[in-house]
Design an enzyme around this catalytic site. Structure first.
Site, PDB file in Angstrom:
ATOM      1  CG  HIS A  85      -2.097  -0.880   1.093  1.00 29.64           C
ATOM      2  ND1 HIS A  85      -3.233  -0.757   1.863  1.00 29.64           N
ATOM      3  CD2 HIS A  85      -2.336  -1.919   0.244  1.00 29.64           C
ATOM      4  CE1 HIS A  85      -4.115  -1.683   1.504  1.00 29.64           C
ATOM      5  NE2 HIS A  85      -3.584  -2.401   0.541  1.00 29.64           N
ATOM      6  CE1 TYR A 128      -6.318   4.113  10.677  1.00 32.03           C
ATOM      7  CE2 TYR A 128      -5.658   4.154   8.365  1.00 32.03           C
ATOM      8  CZ  TYR A 128      -5.499   3.665   9.655  1.00 32.03           C
ATOM      9  OH  TYR A 128      -4.520   2.740   9.921  1.00 32.03           O
ATOM     10  N   PRO A 151      -4.896   0.056  18.449  1.00 29.63           N
ATOM     11  CG  PRO A 151      -6.777  -1.145  17.791  1.00 29.63           C
ATOM     12  CD  PRO A 151      -6.119  -0.551  18.992  1.00 29.63           C
ATOM     13  CE  LYS A 163       3.482   3.337  13.611  1.00 28.39           C
ATOM     14  NZ  LYS A 163       3.804   2.927  12.267  1.00 28.39           N
ATOM     15  CE1 TYR A 197      -1.601   4.214   9.226  1.00 32.94           C
ATOM     16  CE2 TYR A 197      -0.290   2.770   7.829  1.00 32.94           C
ATOM     17  CZ  TYR A 197      -1.460   3.050   8.501  1.00 32.94           C
ATOM     18  OH  TYR A 197      -2.504   2.152   8.456  1.00 32.94           O
TER      19      TYR A 197
END
Length: 394
Positions: free
Chosen positions: A75, A197, A287, A291, A377
């Site tokens: 991704h 998200y 979550p 991580k 990220y």
């Protein structure tokens, strides 16, 4: 029977450490209370599957990434959905790196298979009862109580670690969030090719995947919610409501449904004498920041290097600094997980909601905040400070 290193727990942290040490000829044994079938196949073990850029490099350099490359999904960004729109963050343009979606259960399967194929030792269904001077006390599947002598003991026995109490006067830093996640795994196509998200007045929702035909989705719910109050029809309707019309999820057969309270936890120090903690036994993150598994792999690489320096050259410095060095990547991940959790989840307080909405809109408009989000990220420490197994001489 004696080993140089005894590892408690066959999760990503314990398995990676054991595999790497065994590869270097260091005698190590993993003691795991669960069966191999439970670890590899139980639906209750289906967990997060986002690998930072550095984490997938670690697996590749260790020779554990063949199936990840074949079946995982690269991704190159994520979507933030709010105010009726979708905002994509492009990771390569912001950081030069991407992430990999590959389920933790598959990582564990790959590690178990590789470690056993290389002649490594994992004793399944061996419950560790405690530590004693010079080793571990455990119960065999037949019920016999035995002892394992070893130079070092590593506790990697998960978020409900029993061995955590072996560190005297340890400080436990903890934050409990006022909401939980209702998660589903479904035989249904994902809502998009990359993670979404979604921030909505009714609450946060996350749309992710395990494959092009299998989706993993989550809803923010109250901590007192019960699974029986969420039939399939209600879940799918709520998921689409919180997408706000920017995308659509199509219902499919549910393979798993769960409720997960959100919390953060850090144990300090992460060591005492010749005993060390790794992974969820030492720290827990919500979550939202993806991580948990990455921190476990970071810990394993750090402790592997320290143990290798000790056995190769007799250097104790890296072992003595383990907590100090590990807390750098631990607290950075806690910071990012807190940032993502508070940025995306709808609070009960209207003033807090106004601040959160302002910050979310600022992220969508500011390349500086987008880079902060993107570089965390993809992984600040696995991608930078800890660049991989073979790139630094030990």
């Amino acid at each position: 029977m004696a080993k140089k290193v005894g590892v408690v727990g066959a999760g990503p942290a314990g398995l990676l450490l054991a595999y790497l040490l065994h590869r270097e000829g260091i005698e190590v044994v993993v003691l795991e209370a669960r069966s191999r079938a439970y670890l590899e196949q139980s639906p209750h073990r289906i967990r997060a599957g986002v690998l930072e850029w550095g984490s997938q490099e670690v697996l590749l350099q260790a020779g554990l990434g063949e199936r990840m490359l074949a079946q995982g999904l690269e991704h190159r960004g994520i979507y933030l959905a709010f105010d009726g729109g979708m905002h994509r963050l492009d990771f390569p343009s912001l950081t030069g790196k991407s992430i990999w979606v590959y389920g933790q259960q598959f990582v564990v399967q790959d590690m178990i298979q590789a470690h056993l194929a290389a002649g490594g030792e994992i004793r399944f269904e061996h419950e560790v009862l405690g530590l004693e001077d010079g080793g571990l006390v455990y119960r065999t599947p037949e019920g016999a109580v035995e002892r394992l002598a070893c130079d070092f003991v590593v506790g990697a026995d998960g978020s409900h670690s029993r061995l955590r109490a072996q560190i005297p006067k340890a400080r436990v830093h903890q934050k409990i969030y006022p909401f939980a996640w209702l998660g589903i795994l479904a035989e249904a196509p994902p809502a998009a090719e990359e993670l979404i998200y979604a921030s909505h007045p009714r609450g946060f929702a996350l749309f992710s995947m395990r494959s092009p035909t299998r989706s993993r989705n989550y809803l923010q719910v109250a901590v007192e919610e019960k699974l029986e109050d969420w039939p399939e029809e209600r879940i799918w309707a709520e998921l689409n409501e919180r997408l706000g019309g920017v995308a659509e999820v199509r219902p499919g057969p549910l393979l798993e449904k769960s409720l997960t309270p959100l919390r953060s936890l850090v144990v300090e120090p992460m060591q005492h004498g010749r005993f060390f903690l790794m992974g969820d036994a030492a720290h827990v993150v919500p979550p939202t920041g993806a991580k948990g598994m990455n921190l476990a792999l970071c810990d394993a690489v750090l402790l592997y290097r320290a143990l290798l320096a000790y056995y190769r050259r007799g250097e104790e410095g890296p072992l003595l600094r383990y907590t100090q060095d590990a807390l750098r990547h631990v607290w950075q991940a806690e910071l990012f997980s807190y940032f993502m959790t508070t940025l995306l989840h709808t609070p009960a307080d209207s003033f807090d909601e106004g601040l959160r909405t302002a910050q979310l809109r600022h992220v969508a408009e500011s390349p500086h905040l987008q880079r902060f989000l993107a570089e965390n990220y993809v992984g600040l420490y696995t991608s930078g400070r800890h660049p991989g197994l073979l790139s630094q001489e030990v």
